[in-house]
Design a protein around this motif. Structure first.
Motif, PDB file in Angstrom:
ATOM      1  N   PHE A   6     -27.359  45.747  20.097  1.00 43.34           N
ATOM      2  CA  PHE A   6     -27.683  44.357  20.421  1.00 43.34           C
ATOM      3  C   PHE A   6     -26.702  43.787  21.449  1.00 43.34           C
ATOM      4  CE2 PHE A   6     -29.403  40.228  19.820  1.00 43.34           C
ATOM      5  CZ  PHE A   6     -28.325  39.337  19.825  1.00 43.34           C
ATOM      6  N   VAL A   7     -25.405  44.044  21.227  1.00 39.59           N
ATOM      7  CA  VAL A   7     -24.383  43.569  22.162  1.00 39.59           C
ATOM      8  C   VAL A   7     -24.600  44.181  23.543  1.00 39.59           C
ATOM      9  CG1 VAL A   7     -21.919  43.616  22.702  1.00 39.59           C
ATOM     10  CG2 VAL A   7     -22.679  43.092  20.383  1.00 39.59           C
ATOM     11  N   CYS A   8     -24.920  45.481  23.596  1.00 38.62           N
ATOM     12  CA  CYS A   8     -25.156  46.156  24.880  1.00 38.62           C
ATOM     13  C   CYS A   8     -26.334  45.547  25.609  1.00 38.62           C
ATOM     14  CB  CYS A   8     -25.390  47.652  24.659  1.00 38.62           C
ATOM     15  SG  CYS A   8     -23.886  48.559  24.216  1.00 38.62           S
ATOM     16  N   LEU A   9     -27.422  45.280  24.856  1.00 34.91           N
ATOM     17  CA  LEU A   9     -28.605  44.687  25.479  1.00 34.91           C
ATOM     18  C   LEU A   9     -28.283  43.332  26.078  1.00 34.91           C
ATOM     19  CD1 LEU A   9     -31.383  45.634  22.902  1.00 34.91           C
ATOM     20  CD2 LEU A   9     -31.141  46.504  25.222  1.00 34.91           C
ATOM     21  N   VAL A  10     -27.550  42.518  25.335  1.00 36.34           N
ATOM     22  CA  VAL A  10     -27.163  41.199  25.845  1.00 36.34           C
ATOM     23  C   VAL A  10     -26.268  41.353  27.075  1.00 36.34           C
ATOM     24  CG1 VAL A  10     -25.874  39.097  25.336  1.00 36.34           C
ATOM     25  CG2 VAL A  10     -27.403  40.080  23.614  1.00 36.34           C
ATOM     26  N   PHE A  11     -25.328  42.291  27.003  1.00 41.40           N
ATOM     27  CA  PHE A  11     -24.399  42.518  28.109  1.00 41.40           C
ATOM     28  C   PHE A  11     -25.128  42.959  29.364  1.00 41.40           C
ATOM     29  CE2 PHE A  11     -20.468  43.590  30.108  1.00 41.40           C
ATOM     30  CZ  PHE A  11     -20.738  44.723  30.855  1.00 41.40           C
ATOM     31  N   PHE A  12     -26.023  43.961  29.236  1.00 44.24           N
ATOM     32  CA  PHE A  12     -26.728  44.491  30.400  1.00 44.24           C
ATOM     33  C   PHE A  12     -27.699  43.475  30.972  1.00 44.24           C
ATOM     34  CE2 PHE A  12     -24.481  48.055  29.839  1.00 44.24           C
ATOM     35  CZ  PHE A  12     -24.875  48.950  28.860  1.00 44.24           C
ATOM     36  N   ARG A  13     -28.283  42.665  30.093  1.00 48.87           N
ATOM     37  CA  ARG A  13     -29.249  41.672  30.563  1.00 48.87           C
ATOM     38  C   ARG A  13     -28.569  40.600  31.403  1.00 48.87           C
ATOM     39  NH1 ARG A  13     -34.380  40.651  29.025  1.00 48.87           N
ATOM     40  NH2 ARG A  13     -35.223  38.578  29.372  1.00 48.87           N
ATOM     41  N   ASN A  14     -27.300  40.370  31.129  1.00 53.34           N
ATOM     42  CA  ASN A  14     -26.586  39.308  31.827  1.00 53.34           C
ATOM     43  C   ASN A  14     -25.680  39.838  32.938  1.00 53.34           C
ATOM     44  OD1 ASN A  14     -27.075  36.574  30.338  1.00 53.34           O
ATOM     45  ND2 ASN A  14     -26.843  38.098  28.719  1.00 53.34           N
ATOM     46  N   LEU A  15     -25.841  41.118  33.296  1.00 55.04           N
ATOM     47  CA  LEU A  15     -25.066  41.630  34.422  1.00 55.04           C
ATOM     48  C   LEU A  15     -25.485  40.916  35.691  1.00 55.04           C
ATOM     49  CD1 LEU A  15     -24.947  45.499  33.947  1.00 55.04           C
ATOM     50  CD2 LEU A  15     -23.018  43.951  34.012  1.00 55.04           C
ATOM     51  N   VAL A  75     -26.505  49.249  15.100  1.00 52.34           N
ATOM     52  CA  VAL A  75     -27.518  48.261  15.507  1.00 52.34           C
ATOM     53  C   VAL A  75     -26.853  47.077  16.200  1.00 52.34           C
ATOM     54  CG1 VAL A  75     -29.231  46.619  14.661  1.00 52.34           C
ATOM     55  CG2 VAL A  75     -29.185  48.946  13.760  1.00 52.34           C
ATOM     56  N   LEU A  76     -25.730  46.605  15.642  1.00 51.41           N
ATOM     57  CA  LEU A  76     -25.010  45.502  16.271  1.00 51.41           C
ATOM     58  C   LEU A  76     -24.509  45.893  17.655  1.00 51.41           C
ATOM     59  CD1 LEU A  76     -22.942  44.163  13.232  1.00 51.41           C
ATOM     60  CD2 LEU A  76     -24.871  43.031  14.359  1.00 51.41           C
ATOM     61  N   TYR A  77     -24.053  47.136  17.812  1.00 49.13           N
ATOM     62  CA  TYR A  77     -23.587  47.632  19.106  1.00 49.13           C
ATOM     63  C   TYR A  77     -24.718  47.634  20.132  1.00 49.13           C
ATOM     64  CZ  TYR A  77     -22.312  51.086  22.647  1.00 49.13           C
ATOM     65  OH  TYR A  77     -22.074  51.718  23.828  1.00 49.13           O
ATOM     66  N   ILE A 115     -23.326  51.298   6.346  1.00 47.50           N
ATOM     67  CA  ILE A 115     -22.412  50.482   7.143  1.00 47.50           C
ATOM     68  C   ILE A 115     -22.413  50.949   8.604  1.00 47.50           C
ATOM     69  CG2 ILE A 115     -19.987  49.880   7.503  1.00 47.50           C
ATOM     70  CD1 ILE A 115     -19.668  50.001   4.434  1.00 47.50           C
ATOM     71  N   ALA A 116     -22.392  52.288   8.790  1.00 47.76           N
ATOM     72  CA  ALA A 116     -22.407  52.839  10.150  1.00 47.76           C
ATOM     73  C   ALA A 116     -23.680  52.454  10.883  1.00 47.76           C
ATOM     74  CB  ALA A 116     -22.259  54.362  10.106  1.00 47.76           C
ATOM     75  N   ALA A 117     -24.818  52.495  10.158  1.00 53.51           N
ATOM     76  CA  ALA A 117     -26.101  52.129  10.780  1.00 53.51           C
ATOM     77  C   ALA A 117     -26.103  50.674  11.224  1.00 53.51           C
ATOM     78  CB  ALA A 117     -27.245  52.391   9.801  1.00 53.51           C
ATOM     79  N   VAL A 118     -25.560  49.786  10.382  1.00 51.05           N
ATOM     80  CA  VAL A 118     -25.495  48.363  10.729  1.00 51.05           C
ATOM     81  C   VAL A 118     -24.611  48.154  11.955  1.00 51.05           C
ATOM     82  CG1 VAL A 118     -24.685  46.109   9.952  1.00 51.05           C
ATOM     83  CG2 VAL A 118     -25.975  47.573   8.387  1.00 51.05           C
ATOM     84  N   ILE A 119     -23.472  48.843  12.004  1.00 51.83           N
ATOM     85  CA  ILE A 119     -22.573  48.725  13.155  1.00 51.83           C
ATOM     86  C   ILE A 119     -23.250  49.205  14.432  1.00 51.83           C
ATOM     87  CG2 ILE A 119     -20.434  49.618  14.167  1.00 51.83           C
ATOM     88  CD1 ILE A 119     -19.265  49.674  11.324  1.00 51.83           C
TER      89      ILE A 119
END
Length: 624
Positions: free
Chosen positions: A112-121, A108-110, A102-106
């Motif tokens: 992914f969210v960071c990549l999307v966030f930084f890409r759209n800065l 990975v999701l984190y 469960i921790a590993a899945v969380i």
């Protein structure tokens, strides 16, 4: 045992059984109280053989059967509890594995969210964890400002001021291309039509507000070094902007070329990459004004890339940006070069060249070494190029010339657009100064090399259509007032194909923008009034007669005054005259007299310490 109380029930059962046996006089297998003589009293046992040959201990006591049964029950209970304990351990291990998954899945999701966030800065915003922290602080600050009441005593001193002005210098990125900038184009009105009915979609400026960078005063060294990318990012910060810490061979070069239906344009681009020592750090931007179907595009090689992929235009296609315009929209070099300046994206150095130029082997290393030898962060190396004929060794690609031109000869000329200064032919000779470029008063459009911030703060004027003569004085004077100094290169790193000699027939076939003169008739008159008005060269003209749109953006700086320039070099803007024979002073004394006032931090020459006015020593002599 994993549980601290696993055996507590068992201990209680044993103790209870022990007490019962003591009351019944049963002592089999359990330690009894000590006797008076200090010895332990034990039960008497005898070994009886069972049918299978194994000995079984039995007690002589009459209660032995009941004691054995109780012992068997206790053993069974113990085994049952041990089994349950092991089951709990096994279940615990399964739970740990599940939690890890469960921790590993969380995680990975984190990511992914960071990549999307930084890409759209937004452009210019910090990347990585710093960007996330900054963004979070901003959101916290906004929330507190919105929901806090007056005098509530909320402490916000650790929250960044979300209304603080952003830096006027965008973040430098390498590699980069306008092909990756969808949505960053803007619509402008074509300057050749008074009614504005023709609009064009063009790239936005990298730095849209030049004044915000130089702030109408001498630019600080820190601000200047904040402009300029490196091909290798800083290993600690990851930034491509490293200032003078960037190694010389990793500093990027932006090359701007304005081409009008020129068949040699692709040969110029080919020469730039093939002759460079480090072509990987070069980005070429071409404003290609062509008639589609008649003229070839500047980024199309002589042979298709699949057939000959080793052609420089093929090898470095990702480092070539071409802004293509219909030739009928061309209104002169000022407008074309304005478009070229829009293609700049924060490179360390910038070079401007014509579209019919051949470069020497290792030109990039050579010109950078000359630039840095001045010790002047605001140095601009510029000249009228020597003709290509007999200038480059065909075997080595090196220059055969030991001489170079220097910019010192200018004069007023008249015409339909009014009187203006025009550079004449320039003297070429052996350098008077060795080991570095030589200071000169004027700037030339045909070749210019400088730090990247020169393009960012002295952009070509959008509102000067149909101007050919006069642009060089405009850019030169605006650059002077912002703090720039102009130098003649000690060595030529490229040569020009003029329409003379062996190249006459081929070059004379190239069309010129003034084939559109009838379409834009009269536009040059108003444009020249604006050009001269901005640099204070037409005091006799009422300012209401010329266009003042975006005058600050395309105007003067505050580091020096145009009057100082006119005084130094003998220019009378009212009488429209010049003190001749300036070249005598430029070639003999100018460099040594003025360079000793170069500021200690390298931010240009301090002209406030120079008290000089050129006077023609031979007024009756018509020569240079």
């Amino acid at each position: 045992p994993s549980h601290p109380h696993s055996f507590q029930p068992l201990s209680i059962a044993i103790d209870s059984a022990s007490a019962a046996e003591k009351m019944n006089g049963a002592t089999d297998g359990i330690v009894a109280p000590r006797s008076k003589n200090g010895r332990e009293a034990r039960s008497r046992k005898k070994k009886v053989s069972s049918g299978n040959g194994h000995g079984i201990d039995v007690s002589d006591s009459g209660e032995s059967r009941r004691s054995g049964a109780a012992r068997s029950d206790r053993v069974a209970m113990r085994k049952k509890r041990v089994h349950k304990s092991r089951a709990r351990k096994s279940s615990g291990r399964v739970n740990v594995i599940a939690l890890c998954l469960i921790a590993a899945v969380i995680f990975v999701l984190y990511l992914f969210v960071c990549l999307v966030f930084f890409r759209n800065l937004p452009e210019g915003e910090a990347k990585g964890m710093r960007g996330l922290v900054k963004k979070t602080k901003e959101q916290v600050g906004k929330f507190r400002a919105k929901h806090s009441k007056p005098n509530e005593g909320v402490q916000t001193e650790n929250v960044e001021d979300v209304d603080a002005p952003k830096s006027p210098v965008p973040v430098g990125i390498w590699p980069i291309s306008i092909r990756d900038e969808d949505g960053k184009f803007e619509d402008i009105k074509h300057p050749g039509f008074d009614d504005g009915h023709v609009t064009m979609s063009v790239p936005s400026f990298w730095a849209n507000d030049p004044v915000a960078i130089h702030e109408n005063k001498l630019m600080s060294r820190e601000r200047a070094l904040s402009i300029g990318t490196c091909i290798t990012p800083d290993p600690k910060t990851g930034s491509s902007t490293r200032g003078d810490a960037c190694p010389l061979n990793e500093r990027t070069i932006f090359v701007a070329i304005a081409s009008y239906r020129d068949w040699q344009c692709r040969d110029t681009v080919t020469s730039i990459f093939s002759a460079a020592t480090h072509p990987e750090r070069i980005r070429v931007a071409v404003v290609d004004q062509i008639v589609i179907g008649e003229d070839g595009s500047c980024d199309i090689p002589h042979s298709p890339c699949p057939e000959d992929p080793n052609q420089p235009i093929c090898l470095y296609k990702n480092q070539i940006d071409v802004f293509q315009m219909e030739a009928e929209l061309a209104v002169g070099p000022v407008f074309a070069r304005h478009m070229g300046h829009r293609l700049y994206r924060g490179e360390y150095y910038t070079m401007q060249s014509d579209a019919h130029v051949t470069f020497t082997k290792g030109w990039d290393v050579d010109i950078i070494s000359q630039q840095e030898a001045t010790g002047d962060e605001l140095a601009v190396l510029s000249t009228y190029l020597t003709d290509i004929t007999g200038s480059i060794d065909p075997k080595t690609g090196l220059s055969l010339r030991k001489t170079r031109p220097i910019m010192c000869n200018t004069e007023y000329e008249g015409g339909a657009q009014g009187k203006h200064l025009r550079h004449l032919s320039q003297p070429e000779g052996f350098p008077d100064i060795h080991g570095m470029p030589q200071l000169q008063p004027y700037w030339a459009a045909g070749y210019s090399f400088s730090r990247g911030h020169f393009v960012a703060v002295v952009p070509y004027d959008l509102y000067q259509p149909m101007i050919f003569q006069g642009e060089e004085m405009s850019i030169g004077l605006r650059g002077f007032t912002i703090g720039y100094d102009f130098f003649a290169p000690e060595r030529s790193v490229c040569f020009h194909s003029y329409a003379k000699g062996a190249n006459s027939a081929a070059r004379n076939k190239v069309p010129h923008f003034w084939e559109n003169s009838d379409k834009y008739k009269g536009q040059g008159i108003g444009a020249m009034k604006r050009l001269l008005g901005i640099v204070n060269m037409n005091p006799e003209v009422d300012p209401s007669e010329w266009n003042h749109v975006e005058e600050k953006k395309y105007g003067l700086g505050g580091a020096r005054k145009t009057s100082k320039f006119y005084e130094l070099y003998g220019i009378d803007v009212r009488k429209k005259t010049t003190q001749r024979h300036l070249c005598q002073f430029v070639r003999g004394k100018l460099h040594n007299m003025f360079m000793k006032h170069l500021r200690k931090d390298g931010m240009g020459i301090d002209y406030s310490k120079i008290d000089f006015e050129w006077k023609d020593p031979r007024p009756n002599d018509t020569g240079m």
